[in-house]
Design a protein around this motif. Structure first.
Motif, PDB file in Angstrom:
ATOM      1  N   THR A 166     -16.613   2.703 -14.808  1.00 46.19           N
ATOM      2  CA  THR A 166     -17.629   3.734 -14.656  1.00 46.19           C
ATOM      3  C   THR A 166     -17.878   4.481 -15.961  1.00 46.19           C
ATOM      4  OG1 THR A 166     -17.035   4.040 -12.333  1.00 46.19           O
ATOM      5  CG2 THR A 166     -18.276   5.807 -13.375  1.00 46.19           C
ATOM      6  N   TYR A 197     -18.910   7.342  -3.659  1.00 50.89           N
ATOM      7  CA  TYR A 197     -19.960   6.994  -4.619  1.00 50.89           C
ATOM      8  C   TYR A 197     -20.624   5.691  -4.193  1.00 50.89           C
ATOM      9  CZ  TYR A 197     -22.059   6.902  -9.331  1.00 50.89           C
ATOM     10  OH  TYR A 197     -22.920   6.925 -10.395  1.00 50.89           O
ATOM     11  N   ASP A 242     -12.753  14.016  -9.444  1.00 53.32           N
ATOM     12  CA  ASP A 242     -13.555  12.809  -9.605  1.00 53.32           C
ATOM     13  C   ASP A 242     -12.816  11.580  -9.101  1.00 53.32           C
ATOM     14  OD1 ASP A 242     -16.126  11.653 -10.835  1.00 53.32           O
ATOM     15  OD2 ASP A 242     -14.556  10.381 -11.696  1.00 53.32           O
ATOM     16  N   ASP A 293     -24.334  11.186  -5.379  1.00 53.46           N
ATOM     17  CA  ASP A 293     -24.098  10.434  -6.609  1.00 53.46           C
ATOM     18  C   ASP A 293     -24.457  11.272  -7.832  1.00 53.46           C
ATOM     19  OD1 ASP A 293     -23.353   8.295  -5.051  1.00 53.46           O
ATOM     20  OD2 ASP A 293     -25.231   7.202  -5.316  1.00 53.46           O
ATOM     21  N   ARG A 338     -15.052   9.943  -6.194  1.00 51.68           N
ATOM     22  CA  ARG A 338     -15.854   8.795  -6.643  1.00 51.68           C
ATOM     23  C   ARG A 338     -15.436   7.480  -5.981  1.00 51.68           C
ATOM     24  NH1 ARG A 338     -19.377   8.210 -10.775  1.00 51.68           N
ATOM     25  NH2 ARG A 338     -18.832  10.320 -11.459  1.00 51.68           N
ATOM     26  N   LEU A 358     -21.805  13.979  -8.425  1.00 54.71           N
ATOM     27  CA  LEU A 358     -20.556  13.467  -8.972  1.00 54.71           C
ATOM     28  C   LEU A 358     -20.707  13.091 -10.443  1.00 54.71           C
ATOM     29  CD1 LEU A 358     -19.164  11.290  -6.032  1.00 54.71           C
ATOM     30  CD2 LEU A 358     -18.609  13.648  -6.635  1.00 54.71           C
TER      31      LEU A 358
END
Length: 514
Positions: free
Chosen positions: A134, A427, A419, A447, A423, A450
């Motif tokens: 990511t 996510y 996170d 989304d 996530r 985040l």
């Protein structure tokens, strides 16, 4: 990822004796620390698993560039120093010299580059890769003792991320052989001696370790049992030195026994039911909300955890920065739940399935009873760990084919921030099997939140975004929140030096046995 793991059921003495004999009729070294957990390790490759209790087994054998200090701050490990440019996008690390992997492979910049290249390679499909890809753009070598990380965007939790399983260094030579899932090869103070699937893992001090060779026991032997009574009896009988987690129904007994030390602390684990938003009627947010209103979290804590937990009000745990303690989205309200089902066109209820591990059967049964009050018939599918993993991390087509409506699980980011808690689970790009979004929930608004929070350097502003993210997740109800489990482990009073990282991971490599 770690899994809910308690079940209450009577155990016949003959079965219990057999289980103990199987667990302990193993070679024992003179100064061996015996540790029992409630689930087997999933892989000996730290980059190909996300389970807390597997991470506990691997911790003595592997190291990253950084490690988490007792104060829960990143500190030097295989890297001796690091710095970033003004943008926070380019990080330079100086590496420790004179380090070798357990197979003799040298640790250097080439090894670091190879370790991160395997995670950036989407074809590898390693379980822990998603959280790295990511934000990580590249890792390059400057010289044998220097590597440079380039991020796609600023990421305040980057140093914390480097302490996690995906960033632990494995031998590139061992990785090429394809044997890491069954044979650990790291740089840690302990090396693997034997891994007998289904029975035990035996680790022994590595004589070539670069650090303190005096710390810790000579050997560490890991065994496991999903049966709480086996864990309790093993400690009581002196057959094991440490049990983790302590089955909550035995916690008070151990606490009052002067022969043992019960260690309790606030946990980072969030226990929840992931709802398959890809299947009708769970694709309707009103149905998902109804299940939340029909869940008696206080009752679950009493029935399942004997009070050693807190009812969950947020997808973040109270120990995580940004957690909002004021939230109370779904108080028990059966009338509200029934009204929502009626609005969604399923006033008479419906049938759905839930995948649970054997040790979680009791939780599934309690939910089955609770949801029956609003007409929801819950098919509790009890599975052993390996089968559960395949069912839980099946893709959309796989879950549709099996008609898997929900998965009972838990997740902890430890001390690594919001996170790494939100996530992987919520996510849109974290769908299983590549991530832990087990119910295929997708919300562009979330989304965006985040992504914005993850790149916000100011802590106060970042946490404010996470408060809004918690509210959005609660409103959309992609899960049924259950509880936050207190971290519980127990030792004999002759054991010292064992510590706990929030979320259930014990650290035993510095333990002392009198």
């Amino acid at each position: 990822m770690k899994i809910t793991r308690y079940i209450r059921r009577p155990v016949q003495l003959s079965l219990l004796s057999s289980a103990l004999l199987a667990a302990f009729s193993l070679p024992v070294f003179a100064a061996t620390l015996n540790v029992m957990q409630n689930e087997a390790p999933r892989s000996m490759d730290p980059g190909n698993q996300t389970a807390t209790f597997t991470g506990t087994v691997l911790d003595p054998m592997y190291e990253g560039l950084l490690r988490m200090s007792p104060q829960l701050k990143p500190e030097a490990a295989l890297a001796t120093s690091w710095s970033s440019d003004e943008s926070g996008l380019v990080w330079t690390f100086k590496l420790r010299s004179g380090v070798t992997f357990h197979d003799g492979t040298p640790f250097n910049a080439d090894a670091v580059v190879a370790n991160f290249a395997r995670h950036l390679d989407t074809k590898r499909g390693l379980a822990a890769s998603g959280r790295l890809r990511t934000f990580l753009e590249s890792v390059t070598k400057t010289d044998d003792s220097t590597v440079v990380f380039k991020l796609k965007k600023p990421y305040p939790a980057f140093l914390n991320l480097l302490t996690t399983g995906a960033c632990l260094m494995v031998s590139p030579a061992a990785d090429k052989t394809g044997t890491l899932d069954s044979k650990a090869v790291g740089t840690g103070p302990y090396k693997m001696v034997q891994y007998k699937t289904g029975e035990f893992v035996l680790e022994q001090k590595y004589p070539g370790y670069w650090g303190d060779k005096a710390a810790g026991p000579d050997d560490i032997k890991w065994t496991w049992s999903a049966e709480p009574s086996v864990m309790n009896m093993a400690l009581q009988a002196g057959e094991t030195d440490v049990i983790n987690p302590v089955p909550p129904q035995f916690a008070k007994v151990l606490k009052n026994n002067p022969k043992f030390a019960l260690h309790e602390s606030p946990g980072a684990s969030v226990f929840w039911v992931a709802l398959n938003a890809d299947l009708k009627p769970l694709s309707d947010v009103r149905v998902r909300q109804a299940l939340n209103y029909a869940t008696d979290r206080d009752g679950l804590v009493r029935a399942i955890m004997s009070g050693f937990a807190q009812p969950a009000n947020s997808p973040l745990a109270p120990v995580t920065a940004g957690y909002d303690k004021t939230l109370n989205p779904y108080p028990l309200d059966l009338a509200k739940a029934k009204a929502l089902l009626k609005e969604a066109g399923v006033a008479d209820g419906f049938t759905m399935s839930i995948a649970v591990q054997g040790q979680d059967a009791r939780i599934g049964q309690v939910l089955q009873s609770m949801w029956a009050k609003i007409g929801v018939k819950l098919d509790v599918r009890i599975m052993e760990s390996g089968v559960w993993t395949k069912a839980a991390f099946a893709d959309q087509a796989g879950k549709k084919a099996d008609n898997t409506g929900a998965v009972l699980a838990s997740w902890s980011s430890g001390a690594n921030g919001a996170d790494l808690q939100l996530r992987p689970l919520y996510y849109s790009k974290s769908f299983a099997p590549g991530g832990a979004n087990l119910g295929f929930f997708s919300d562009p608004k979330l989304d965006e939140m985040l992504d914005k929070a993850a790149s916000t350097l100011d802590e106060k502003a970042r946490n404010a975004i996470y408060v809004e993210a918690q509210k959005e997740i609660n409103q959309q109800a992609p899960q049924v929140l259950l509880y936050y489990q207190n971290d519980l482990y127990a030792t004999g009073t002759n054991i010292s030096g064992v510590t706990m990282i929030p979320g259930g991971q014990i650290v035993v490599k510095d333990a002392q046995k009198k």
